[in-house]
Design an enzyme around this catalytic site. Structure first.
Site, PDB file in Angstrom:
ATOM      1  N   GLY A 168       0.738  -1.265   0.000  1.00 35.88           N
ATOM      2  CA  GLY A 168       0.000   0.000   0.000  1.00 35.88           C
ATOM      3  C   GLY A 168       0.763   1.308   0.000  1.00 35.88           C
ATOM      4  O   GLY A 168       0.124   2.355  -0.111  1.00 35.88           O
ATOM      5  N   GLY A 170       2.886   2.575  -2.260  1.00 35.25           N
ATOM      6  CA  GLY A 170       3.357   3.069  -3.568  1.00 35.25           C
ATOM      7  C   GLY A 170       2.705   4.370  -4.006  1.00 35.25           C
ATOM      8  O   GLY A 170       1.563   4.669  -3.642  1.00 35.25           O
ATOM      9  N   CYS A 173      -0.313   3.672  -6.049  1.00 32.31           N
ATOM     10  CA  CYS A 173      -1.069   2.549  -5.506  1.00 32.31           C
ATOM     11  C   CYS A 173      -2.292   3.094  -4.771  1.00 32.31           C
ATOM     12  O   CYS A 173      -2.203   4.110  -4.088  1.00 32.31           O
ATOM     13  CB  CYS A 173      -0.138   1.820  -4.545  1.00 32.31           C
ATOM     14  SG  CYS A 173      -0.962   0.818  -3.348  1.00 32.31           S
TER      15      CYS A 173
HETATM   16  P1  5GP Z   1       6.809   4.025  -5.434  1.00 35.72           P
HETATM   17  O1  5GP Z   1       8.290   3.952  -5.409  1.00 35.72           O
HETATM   18  O2  5GP Z   1       6.281   4.567  -6.728  1.00 35.72           O
HETATM   19  O3  5GP Z   1       6.231   4.708  -4.242  1.00 35.72           O
HETATM   20  O4  5GP Z   1       6.290   2.524  -5.307  1.00 35.72           O
HETATM   21  C1  5GP Z   1       6.623   1.545  -6.267  1.00 35.72           C
HETATM   22  C2  5GP Z   1       5.948   0.247  -5.897  1.00 35.72           C
HETATM   23  O5  5GP Z   1       4.518   0.378  -5.880  1.00 35.72           O
HETATM   24  C3  5GP Z   1       6.177  -0.887  -6.870  1.00 35.72           C
HETATM   25  O6  5GP Z   1       7.467  -1.446  -6.787  1.00 35.72           O
HETATM   26  C4  5GP Z   1       5.060  -1.851  -6.502  1.00 35.72           C
HETATM   27  O7  5GP Z   1       5.391  -2.669  -5.395  1.00 35.72           O
HETATM   28  C5  5GP Z   1       3.937  -0.917  -6.078  1.00 35.72           C
HETATM   29  N1  5GP Z   1       2.905  -0.805  -7.139  1.00 35.72           N
HETATM   30  C6  5GP Z   1       3.075  -0.557  -8.440  1.00 35.72           C
HETATM   31  N2  5GP Z   1       1.897  -0.502  -9.089  1.00 35.72           N
HETATM   32  C7  5GP Z   1       0.946  -0.740  -8.173  1.00 35.72           C
HETATM   33  C8  5GP Z   1      -0.475  -0.843  -8.234  1.00 35.72           C
HETATM   34  O8  5GP Z   1      -1.122  -0.652  -9.259  1.00 35.72           O
HETATM   35  N3  5GP Z   1      -1.106  -1.136  -7.060  1.00 35.72           N
HETATM   36  C9  5GP Z   1      -0.417  -1.337  -5.901  1.00 35.72           C
HETATM   37  N4  5GP Z   1      -1.105  -1.661  -4.805  1.00 35.72           N
HETATM   38  N5  5GP Z   1       0.916  -1.224  -5.804  1.00 35.72           N
HETATM   39  C10 5GP Z   1       1.595  -0.935  -6.930  1.00 35.72           C
END
Ligand code: 5GP
Length: 328
Positions: A168, A170, A173
């Site tokens: 959660g 991301g 996300c």
């Molecule tokens: P960020 O660095 O952008 O905060 O987080 C990246 C991570 O978000 C990714 O490696 C993956 O674990 C997660 N993530 C990517 N796409 C999605 C999505 O559509 N839904 C959710 N729940 N997590 C995502």
């Protein structure tokens, strides 16, 4: 029903308190780490930051640039695996739908089993199968995602070398909003790193880093590796059209991604990702240098000559969140 009474924290809830330091210059701080992994016994050295296996950031172009800095890239599972890969800094991603008998490569020493919810029995059984299967038994196995110490231990005992932590947090996300499920990422990192290290395992903290300071906090919290999506988005090395001065970036379970890769929105699951426009920032090189500069400086403030020593040198102070947001 049960409530955990102590407050769990996100990156923005803390700062690293500065300490007396013997480092004379930021250049003295060493960001390289060497790991020997629990099951595979492989050794790896490099800067333990990983481009997320999202289709925007987990590209071969990203791998080419990041490997110059000894960083890792998790290739998106929808991108064809290059054969033969010449570098040890590229991670293959698979999902539960992958038939291990059909793996047609044996050059990658890394394999990442990536699912949205690592709490199912099927997932744990699959990790155990990977550790026994001819195609994967000698590889560095990464598996996730989970966000609690018990699950981390279970996955390591099933055969994973490294557990990926984060439900959660991301940037694209929407799981927390759509389902109410999640765990604040700094506390998840601290608790899961502690659990993993007790078994000679390792963790990747995945998601929720929005500024370089968050990466420093993640390492300070005990993360062995940090995975980045949003912070590496919007670069020349990413997949996607450049629209004026922006690029599109979407979650891998967003409606956009589901339509692109499955031809339809899957009716049995909600979309737990969103699409955003991120500023186009040119080559990722500048961003990497900014990250390295910030991390070296964080090590200097905390008195850590090596990144490895950062958790030992870190004292977090809880901050008034509203104030923190005003100054961020
Ligand atoms: P960020 O660095 O952008 O905060 O987080 C990246 C991570 O978000 C990714 O490696 C993956 O674990 C997660 N993530 C990517 N796409 C999605 C999505 O559509 N839904 C959710 N729940 N997590 C995502």
């Amino acid at each position: 029903m049960r409530i955990i009474e102590d407050t769990k924290l996100d990156f923005s809830d803390v700062l690293i308190s500065p300490k007396r330091s013997q480092l004379t210059s930021r250049k003295d701080a060493d960001l390289t780490r060497t790991f020997t992994f629990k099951h595979s016994k492989h050794q790896w050295s490099g800067v333990p930051i990983i481009a997320s296996n999202m289709d925007h950031t987990g590209t071969l172009e990203m791998f080419e640039e990041l490997s110059r800095y000894e960083m890792l890239t998790a290739l998106c599972k929808f991108i064809k695996w290059p054969s033969p890969p010449s570098n040890t800094n590229l991670i293959q991603t698979i999902g539960l739908d992958k038939n291990l008998d059909e793996l047609d490569y044996d050059d990658s020493q890394w394999i990442c089993l990536d699912v949205a919810n690592g709490y199912t029995e099927r997932f744990n059984n699959y990790v155990a199968l990977m550790r026994k299967h001819e195609a994967t038994k000698n590889k560095i196995i990464i598996a996730g995602n989970v966000c609690t110490p018990e699950a981390t231990e279970e996955i390591i005992l099933a055969g994973a070398d490294i557990v990926k932590i984060g439900i959660g947090p991301g940037s694209v996300c929407t799981t927390r909003k759509m389902t109410g499920v999640g765990f604040p990422q700094l506390s998840a990192t601290i608790e899961c790193a502690d659990a993993a290290h007790g078994l000679d395992g390792h963790i990747i903290t995945d998601g929720g880093c929005t500024v370089v300071g968050d990466i420093a906090k993640a390492f300070g919290a005990g993360a062995d590796f940090v995975m980045l999506g949003g912070m590496l988005a919007g670069h020349k090395e990413c997949t996607g059209e450049i629209l004026g001065n922006h690029m599109e970036f979407y979650g891998m379970s967003s409606e956009e991604a589901q339509l692109k890769y499955y031809g339809e929105k899957q009716t049995h699951r909600a979309s737990e990702g969103k699409k955003v426009q991120v500023p186009y920032r040119g080559s990722v090189k500048n961003t990497i240098e900014e990250i390295f500069g910030g991390l070296r400086s964080a090590c200097t403030y905390a008195g850590a000559r090596k990144l490895k020593a950062l958790p030992k040198c870190t004292t977090f102070v809880k901050v008034n969140r509203q104030l923190n947001e005003v100054y961020s």
